[in-house]
Design a protein around this motif. Sequence first.
Motif, PDB file in Angstrom:
ATOM      1  N   SER A  87      71.011  27.153   9.290  1.00  0.00           N
ATOM      2  CA  SER A  87      70.229  28.397   9.273  1.00  0.00           C
ATOM      3  C   SER A  87      68.818  28.187   9.814  1.00  0.00           C
ATOM      4  CB  SER A  87      70.163  28.941   7.838  1.00  0.00           C
ATOM      5  OG  SER A  87      69.221  29.978   7.768  1.00  0.00           O
TER       6      SER A  87
ATOM      7  N   ILE B 166      71.078  32.954  10.691  1.00  0.00           N
ATOM      8  CA  ILE B 166      71.801  32.557   9.480  1.00  0.00           C
ATOM      9  C   ILE B 166      73.149  31.965   9.889  1.00  0.00           C
ATOM     10  CG2 ILE B 166      70.701  34.158   7.847  1.00  0.00           C
ATOM     11  CD1 ILE B 166      73.027  36.077   8.385  1.00  0.00           C
TER      12      ILE B 166
ATOM     13  N   THR C  72      72.537  24.967  15.529  1.00  0.00           N
ATOM     14  CA  THR C  72      71.302  25.370  14.841  1.00  0.00           C
ATOM     15  C   THR C  72      70.179  24.366  15.125  1.00  0.00           C
ATOM     16  OG1 THR C  72      72.627  26.423  13.120  1.00  0.00           O
ATOM     17  CG2 THR C  72      70.321  26.030  12.592  1.00  0.00           C
TER      18      THR C  72
END
Length: 419
Positions: free
Chosen positions: A276, A354, A391
């Motif tokens: 995230s 997210i 991410t």
Amino acid sequence: MKKNRRDISPSKKIFIALIAGLIFGIILHNFVPDSHFKNYILIEGIFYTLGQLFIRLMQMLVVPLVFFSIADGCRNLGDTETLGKVGIRIVVFYLFTTALAIVIALGLSSLIGPGKGMNMQIGDQNFEVANADISLKDTILDFIPTNPVGALAEGNMIQIIIFAVLVGLLIASMEDRLVSLGNIVTEMNDLMMGMTAWVMKLAPMGVFFLISRTFSNLGFDAILSMLSYMASVLGGLVVQLLVVYMILLTAFVRVNPFKFLKKYAPVMTFGFSTASSSATVPINIQTLEDMGVDRKISSFTIPLGATVNMDGTAIMQGVAVVFIANAYGITLSPTDFLTVILTATIASVGTAGIPSVGLVTLSMVLESVGLPVEGIAIIMGIDRILDMARTTINLSGDATGTIIVANSVGAFDKAKFNS
Ligand code: ASP
């Protein structure tokens, strides 16, 4: 002061926790038979609770930290000219690197050819699409909060940024009338930074439990069958990190890019464990400050990047397009490739950083070139691990852009970076 045990730096502790979690998770998955204790008490009970506890602590910080640090940063920045310069430069950087990321992904996956020979037929997969209708018009309108309190409550990053910028600028321009409000904003900012440092002490524990749980649940058979797809995504991510960002840092800032990698590793580890970008905002700002970036800049560019700049996600989407086209035996035209570059760039703007959000926006990219959205079902099983990897690239792109833009407005301390 006498030390009776060897001091390990916080970043090393986080890294050790990652490796320990990885080994522990793999051992649990492969060598410990399923049982009520293993599955429900250990993995889904203790690991899940302690991992989530840490993520929630980080999430607790994000909204107040972003709001007060931007308001305080804009108040200190004072002049709208620098803010405008920073804003335009960072947006251009974010859009340019995202488009480049998709080009790399499309090129690499066209070479490797993931999905070839799978002979999928439309209707093979049972997959319901989450409604991801994201129009450009709505994306733009959605920048302005109709209710700032609602934006704070929902954690809508772009809306919070816009409101905080206005609050900071007005406090600066009405300085003599808003003295105590200005002081409150600065003190709240200090409070949130202090809280971040405190929560970060728990990072090794959080990382260990998050990673152990993920790897103890991961089916390696699924990974093997999707090897060429995974290799294409990971290859694209590596090129973006080790070639694109490193060249940009060297060319624009003239710093040793490997030093960047070394100092930035804890943020990457944290992003990898949580998947995230949003939850990583506090540690990202903190680490960049330790690397010499003025918080006036990073407190604005990092939360913005967590929402609008997702180069790693764009790489996964570029590869997924080629993979699904190959799997269903559909040929893509050059116009299709251009459409993908455009839609995947727009898709990354306006979606929060997210876990798994990239899969949701992927449906929009697939639809734009008429590929079967049900193809997402094939890649869903192994997406978590790629989500973790992409991410880390999303974050590194935000940090690279932040350093370059901060340097261009004299807000980057090279001596501190090199120390
Ligand atoms: N998990 C990613 C992030 O937070 C977004 C995604 O690709 O799903 O940056």
